[in-house]
Design a protein around this motif. Structure first.
Motif, PDB file in Angstrom:
ATOM      1  N   ILE A 412      32.603  51.876  74.485  1.00  0.00           N
ATOM      2  CA  ILE A 412      31.498  51.508  75.375  1.00  0.00           C
ATOM      3  C   ILE A 412      30.241  52.288  75.027  1.00  0.00           C
ATOM      4  O   ILE A 412      29.124  51.776  75.174  1.00  0.00           O
ATOM      5  CB  ILE A 412      31.909  51.697  76.852  1.00  0.00           C
ATOM      6  N   CYS A 413      30.394  53.498  74.522  1.00  0.00           N
ATOM      7  CA  CYS A 413      29.227  54.249  74.057  1.00  0.00           C
ATOM      8  C   CYS A 413      28.577  53.531  72.874  1.00  0.00           C
ATOM      9  O   CYS A 413      27.358  53.363  72.825  1.00  0.00           O
ATOM     10  CB  CYS A 413      29.641  55.661  73.665  1.00  0.00           C
ATOM     11  N   LEU A 414      29.373  53.079  71.935  1.00  0.00           N
ATOM     12  CA  LEU A 414      28.835  52.400  70.756  1.00  0.00           C
ATOM     13  C   LEU A 414      28.201  51.060  71.104  1.00  0.00           C
ATOM     14  O   LEU A 414      27.161  50.683  70.552  1.00  0.00           O
ATOM     15  CB  LEU A 414      29.952  52.204  69.729  1.00  0.00           C
ATOM     16  N   LYS A 415      28.809  50.339  72.044  1.00  0.00           N
ATOM     17  CA  LYS A 415      28.291  49.021  72.433  1.00  0.00           C
ATOM     18  C   LYS A 415      27.173  49.118  73.483  1.00  0.00           C
ATOM     19  O   LYS A 415      26.354  48.214  73.600  1.00  0.00           O
ATOM     20  CB  LYS A 415      29.421  48.150  72.995  1.00  0.00           C
ATOM     21  N   GLY A 416      27.151  50.184  74.243  1.00  0.00           N
ATOM     22  CA  GLY A 416      26.182  50.324  75.334  1.00  0.00           C
ATOM     23  C   GLY A 416      26.776  49.940  76.669  1.00  0.00           C
ATOM     24  O   GLY A 416      26.489  50.545  77.698  1.00  0.00           O
ATOM     25  N   GLN A 417      27.636  48.899  76.679  1.00  0.00           N
ATOM     26  CA  GLN A 417      28.358  48.455  77.865  1.00  0.00           C
ATOM     27  C   GLN A 417      29.448  47.481  77.401  1.00  0.00           C
ATOM     28  O   GLN A 417      29.497  47.110  76.231  1.00  0.00           O
ATOM     29  CB  GLN A 417      27.421  47.766  78.864  1.00  0.00           C
ATOM     30  N   PHE A 418      30.303  47.070  78.314  1.00  0.00           N
ATOM     31  CA  PHE A 418      31.364  46.129  77.971  1.00  0.00           C
ATOM     32  C   PHE A 418      31.406  45.026  79.017  1.00  0.00           C
ATOM     33  O   PHE A 418      31.658  45.292  80.191  1.00  0.00           O
ATOM     34  CB  PHE A 418      32.717  46.829  77.880  1.00  0.00           C
ATOM     35  N   SER A 419      31.153  43.804  78.598  1.00  0.00           N
ATOM     36  CA  SER A 419      31.197  42.659  79.499  1.00  0.00           C
ATOM     37  C   SER A 419      32.604  42.080  79.523  1.00  0.00           C
ATOM     38  O   SER A 419      33.211  41.844  78.469  1.00  0.00           O
ATOM     39  CB  SER A 419      30.207  41.584  79.046  1.00  0.00           C
ATOM     40  N   ASP A 449      37.452  57.006  86.252  1.00  0.00           N
ATOM     41  CA  ASP A 449      36.720  58.269  86.370  1.00  0.00           C
ATOM     42  C   ASP A 449      35.426  58.267  85.562  1.00  0.00           C
ATOM     43  O   ASP A 449      34.540  59.092  85.809  1.00  0.00           O
ATOM     44  CB  ASP A 449      37.597  59.436  85.888  1.00  0.00           C
ATOM     45  N   PHE A 450      35.336  57.366  84.597  1.00  0.00           N
ATOM     46  CA  PHE A 450      34.192  57.387  83.684  1.00  0.00           C
ATOM     47  C   PHE A 450      33.296  56.147  83.783  1.00  0.00           C
ATOM     48  O   PHE A 450      32.116  56.209  83.448  1.00  0.00           O
ATOM     49  CB  PHE A 450      34.697  57.525  82.244  1.00  0.00           C
ATOM     50  N   PHE A 451      33.872  55.037  84.240  1.00  0.00           N
ATOM     51  CA  PHE A 451      33.124  53.776  84.239  1.00  0.00           C
ATOM     52  C   PHE A 451      33.096  53.160  85.626  1.00  0.00           C
ATOM     53  O   PHE A 451      33.939  53.441  86.472  1.00  0.00           O
ATOM     54  CB  PHE A 451      33.757  52.778  83.259  1.00  0.00           C
ATOM     55  N   GLN A 452      32.119  52.295  85.815  1.00  0.00           N
ATOM     56  CA  GLN A 452      32.083  51.492  87.030  1.00  0.00           C
ATOM     57  C   GLN A 452      31.619  50.086  86.683  1.00  0.00           C
ATOM     58  O   GLN A 452      30.906  49.874  85.706  1.00  0.00           O
ATOM     59  CB  GLN A 452      31.156  52.110  88.078  1.00  0.00           C
ATOM     60  N   LEU A 453      32.065  49.136  87.478  1.00  0.00           N
ATOM     61  CA  LEU A 453      31.628  47.757  87.293  1.00  0.00           C
ATOM     62  C   LEU A 453      30.223  47.599  87.834  1.00  0.00           C
ATOM     63  O   LEU A 453      29.922  48.008  88.955  1.00  0.00           O
ATOM     64  CB  LEU A 453      32.578  46.799  88.016  1.00  0.00           C
ATOM     65  N   LYS A 454      29.361  46.989  87.033  1.00  0.00           N
ATOM     66  CA  LYS A 454      27.981  46.760  87.442  1.00  0.00           C
ATOM     67  C   LYS A 454      27.644  45.277  87.303  1.00  0.00           C
ATOM     68  O   LYS A 454      28.306  44.554  86.550  1.00  0.00           O
ATOM     69  CB  LYS A 454      27.027  47.597  86.580  1.00  0.00           C
ATOM     70  N   PRO A 455      26.626  44.821  88.013  1.00  0.00           N
ATOM     71  CA  PRO A 455      26.250  43.409  87.892  1.00  0.00           C
ATOM     72  C   PRO A 455      25.683  43.108  86.504  1.00  0.00           C
ATOM     73  O   PRO A 455      24.887  43.875  85.965  1.00  0.00           O
ATOM     74  CB  PRO A 455      25.165  43.231  88.966  1.00  0.00           C
ATOM     75  N   SER A 456      26.103  42.004  85.931  1.00  0.00           N
ATOM     76  CA  SER A 456      25.484  41.553  84.686  1.00  0.00           C
ATOM     77  C   SER A 456      24.142  40.919  84.979  1.00  0.00           C
ATOM     78  O   SER A 456      23.253  40.849  84.134  1.00  0.00           O
ATOM     79  CB  SER A 456      26.390  40.536  83.977  1.00  0.00           C
ATOM     80  N   THR A 460      22.399  37.657  90.982  1.00  0.00           N
ATOM     81  CA  THR A 460      23.646  37.178  91.569  1.00  0.00           C
ATOM     82  C   THR A 460      24.506  38.312  92.100  1.00  0.00           C
ATOM     83  O   THR A 460      25.290  38.127  93.030  1.00  0.00           O
ATOM     84  CB  THR A 460      24.450  36.394  90.517  1.00  0.00           C
ATOM     85  N   GLY A 461      24.362  39.482  91.480  1.00  0.00           N
ATOM     86  CA  GLY A 461      25.163  40.625  91.906  1.00  0.00           C
ATOM     87  C   GLY A 461      26.612  40.565  91.450  1.00  0.00           C
ATOM     88  O   GLY A 461      27.447  41.340  91.907  1.00  0.00           O
ATOM     89  N   ASP A 462      26.946  39.630  90.559  1.00  0.00           N
ATOM     90  CA  ASP A 462      28.315  39.505  90.064  1.00  0.00           C
ATOM     91  C   ASP A 462      28.701  40.741  89.259  1.00  0.00           C
ATOM     92  O   ASP A 462      28.022  41.098  88.292  1.00  0.00           O
ATOM     93  CB  ASP A 462      28.460  38.258  89.192  1.00  0.00           C
ATOM     94  N   LEU A 463      29.816  41.378  89.647  1.00  0.00           N
ATOM     95  CA  LEU A 463      30.264  42.580  88.951  1.00  0.00           C
ATOM     96  C   LEU A 463      31.094  42.173  87.736  1.00  0.00           C
ATOM     97  O   LEU A 463      32.251  41.760  87.872  1.00  0.00           O
ATOM     98  CB  LEU A 463      31.088  43.458  89.898  1.00  0.00           C
ATOM     99  N   SER A 464      30.529  42.266  86.564  1.00  0.00           N
ATOM    100  CA  SER A 464      31.250  41.804  85.381  1.00  0.00           C
ATOM    101  C   SER A 464      30.998  42.676  84.145  1.00  0.00           C
ATOM    102  O   SER A 464      31.419  42.318  83.058  1.00  0.00           O
ATOM    103  CB  SER A 464      30.858  40.357  85.060  1.00  0.00           C
ATOM    104  N   VAL A 465      30.320  43.818  84.312  1.00  0.00           N
ATOM    105  CA  VAL A 465      30.012  44.676  83.173  1.00  0.00           C
ATOM    106  C   VAL A 465      30.489  46.101  83.456  1.00  0.00           C
ATOM    107  O   VAL A 465      30.167  46.674  84.498  1.00  0.00           O
ATOM    108  CB  VAL A 465      28.488  44.690  82.886  1.00  0.00           C
ATOM    109  N   TYR A 466      31.265  46.649  82.533  1.00  0.00           N
ATOM    110  CA  TYR A 466      31.669  48.044  82.640  1.00  0.00           C
ATOM    111  C   TYR A 466      30.655  48.924  81.915  1.00  0.00           C
ATOM    112  O   TYR A 466      30.308  48.670  80.762  1.00  0.00           O
ATOM    113  CB  TYR A 466      33.047  48.263  82.027  1.00  0.00           C
ATOM    114  N   ALA A 467      30.181  49.964  82.606  1.00  0.00           N
ATOM    115  CA  ALA A 467      29.242  50.920  82.017  1.00  0.00           C
ATOM    116  C   ALA A 467      29.571  52.302  82.567  1.00  0.00           C
ATOM    117  O   ALA A 467      30.273  52.442  83.576  1.00  0.00           O
ATOM    118  CB  ALA A 467      27.805  50.537  82.351  1.00  0.00           C
TER     119      ALA A 467
END
Length: 549
Positions: A412-419, A449-456, A460-467
């Motif tokens: 995820i660091c290399l990609k910036g985030q993970f959808s 402990d390291f990531f949370q789901l965030k809206p893409s 819409t507020g849809d939680l679909s991206v890990y950052a």
């Protein structure tokens, strides 16, 4: 010796209900008020009355000002059918005009003793016996509830210590790590936006100083108050058209993690777009969020757009130290391990360490969320949160049962985030020899402990991206990877992170930046050519420092 019952400081029986009485109390209390604060007398949610020095605030029709348990000014709606409910907007230190806002206001000539005596006189013996019996039942029930709760807590503590595993697990079972939004600043920001001649406010603060959470609270509270639409945009995603009755927050100026050094032209273009929106659309307000270092660095360049930045609210300074201290003490109290090194960690270490670039709220939250004994011992020794977290990430690679977590941190660091809607990048996984799977987030609780789901999509507020749960945690992961293999990082990491965080060897770099040698800069330049991005980044020092034709 007679018993003395002392009131909490500022608590009074009644508030003045006339202009003359209010001004007399204000004059008596004036010496204790500082800066823009003035005398207030307000009720709390329980009806108690408090005299406090507070900033004057605009209170809208149908609302009464109240004082919160933390001593801040807030408001709540009153019954509009009551003639005493405010029927127009007013300033908070004119609340004496609306007696309804004080509730039961007991004055000196109507003491609690006289009220009690009157009630006894009018009561029959049967009523008195009934009241006494009812009170005894209530007291008995309260004692029983207390004993049950205490027994459960003791049992819970016993089970906890019986099942105690490692120093890393379960240290903060009852602490919820949240952004420490500055309540006083939220109130100030909302009431600035409520003014007709204010169309934009700018919230600034150092990295990790609750800038994002504070600006978000201002956005939501203003939108709820006015019943407007609230929108949030990365500065590069600001739309050309905005509907009326919209309050819009714009964040991420000059870069997600740091200054990418090539974004100034884009920033100017976005500023012009925002000014056009304010000129062309009525009933639009802006909340601009920016780190104070970028704000001061580019202040001259932003001067032509003063309309956007003239109402500045800074979160920097020591006025929130008490709030941060209480948050820190809560973290320590919540740790059940008597020998945990957090008991030796002091607020002063956090406040005056080698990491002053990072705000106190973020440092405290990191200690809470990553409450590892080795990590805390390292912090006590080095007092540098970036170094400590970087070493913490590096150690995960060889730690038992944590290799999968380490690989996800790296990926995820290399990609910036993970959808969650995208497939894993197989080329990247092969380059770094990762063995991760998409369903790991379902099976491995340690990832939380390291990531949370965030809206893409903020709309819409849809939680679909890990950052990463905070941009600074991303930076720590980046430092760890860069120390491991800087060549592979500049060849495979997302471009934004490289231009924001990497500087050529020998140049000045900030606390969160890393230095790249000549070979590293050369590889990055070659990559820009392959991706046809030279025109966009040819002014970046990492590109300019090499001599490849």
């Amino acid at each position: 010796m007679p018993m003395c019952t002392c009131k909490p400081e500022g608590k009074v029986n009644a508030c003045p209900e006339t202009k003359e009485a209010w001004e007399a109390r204000a004059e008596a209390k004036r010496a204790g008020c500082h800066y823009e604060e003035v005398y207030h007398c307000l009720s709390d949610k329980d009806g108690n009355k408090w005299e406090k020095c507070l900033q004057k605030t605009l209170i809208l029709q149908g609302n009464c000002p109240i004082i919160t348990s933390d001593g801040y000014l807030d408001w709540r709606a009153c019954d509009s059918s009551d003639s005493s409910c405010p029927n127009h907007s007013y300033v908070s230190d004119e609340v004496y005009k609306f007696s309804l806002c004080f509730g039961h206001n007991f004055h000196a000539n109507q003491t609690s003793g006289s009220i009690r005596d009157s009630a006894v006189e009018d009561s029959s013996p049967g009523v008195i016996i009934g009241v006494v019996f009812t009170n005894l039942l209530i007291i008995g029930a309260a004692i029983l509830a207390f004993l049950i709760i205490r027994r459960r807590l003791r049992k819970k503590r016993f089970v906890y210590h019986k099942n105690e595993k490692t120093a890393q697990e379960g240290l903060l079972s009852d602490v919820k790590v949240v952004g420490v939004a500055r309540k006083k600043t939220v109130s100030k920001g909302v009431h600035l936006l409520l003014k007709e001649n204010v169309h934009s406010i700018c919230i600034i603060g150092q990295y990790g100083n609750s800038v994002f959470s504070t600006s978000s609270f201002i956005l939501k509270k203003f939108a709820n108050w006015k019943n407007w639409k609230a929108q949030q945009f990365l500065f590069t995603d600001v739309p050309d058209c905005v509907e009326e009755k919209t309050v819009m927050k714009v964040y991420g100026w000059f870069g997600t993690w740091n200054d990418d050094l090539c974004s100034l032209d884009t920033v100017k273009m976005v500023c012009q777009k925002l000014e056009n929106v304010l000129d062309d659309v009525s009933d639009v307000k802006l909340v601009i969020e920016m780190s104070s270092d970028k704000y001061h660095k580019y202040r001259m360049e932003l001067e032509p757009f003063r309309k956007l930045f003239m109402n500045e609210i800074s979160l920097d300074g020591c006025y929130a130290d008490e709030e941060n201290l209480q948050h820190f003490k809560k973290i320590q109290r919540s740790c059940k391990h008597k020998k945990c090194p957090c008991k030796r960690l002091t607020f002063d270490m956090l406040h005056h360490g080698n990491d002053r670039y990072v705000g106190m709220p973020l440092k405290i939250n990191i200690i809470a969320k990553h409450h590892d004994r080795t990590l805390i011992r390292n912090y006590i020794e080095n007092q540098d949160i970036l170094r400590v977290m970087t070493e913490h990430f590096t150690a995960l690679e060889t730690k038992e049962n944590m290799k999968e977590v380490y690989e996800w941190i790296s990926y995820i660091c290399l990609k910036g985030q993970f959808s969650t809607s995208e497939a894993l990048d197989q080329d990247l996984m092969a380059t770094w020899d990762f063995g991760i799977q998409k369903d790991d987030f379902v099976k491995n609780d340690n990832l939380k402990d390291f990531f949370q789901l965030k809206p893409s999509n903020m709309e819409t507020g849809d939680l679909s991206v890990y950052a990463f749960w905070h941009p600074f945690i991303y930076i720590c992961a980046f430092h760890s990877l860069f120390q491991k293999d800087e060549i592979r990082v500049v060849e495979s990491c997302n471009i934004d992170a490289i231009v924001e965080l990497v500087r050529p060897e020998g140049s000045n770099k900030s606390y969160i930046e890393v230095s790249a040698n000549a070979e590293c800069a050369n590889r990055f330049s070659e990559r820009l050519r392959r991706l046809n991005l030279v025109d966009k980044y040819n002014a970046h020092p990492l590109f300019q420092c090499n001599h490849i034709s």
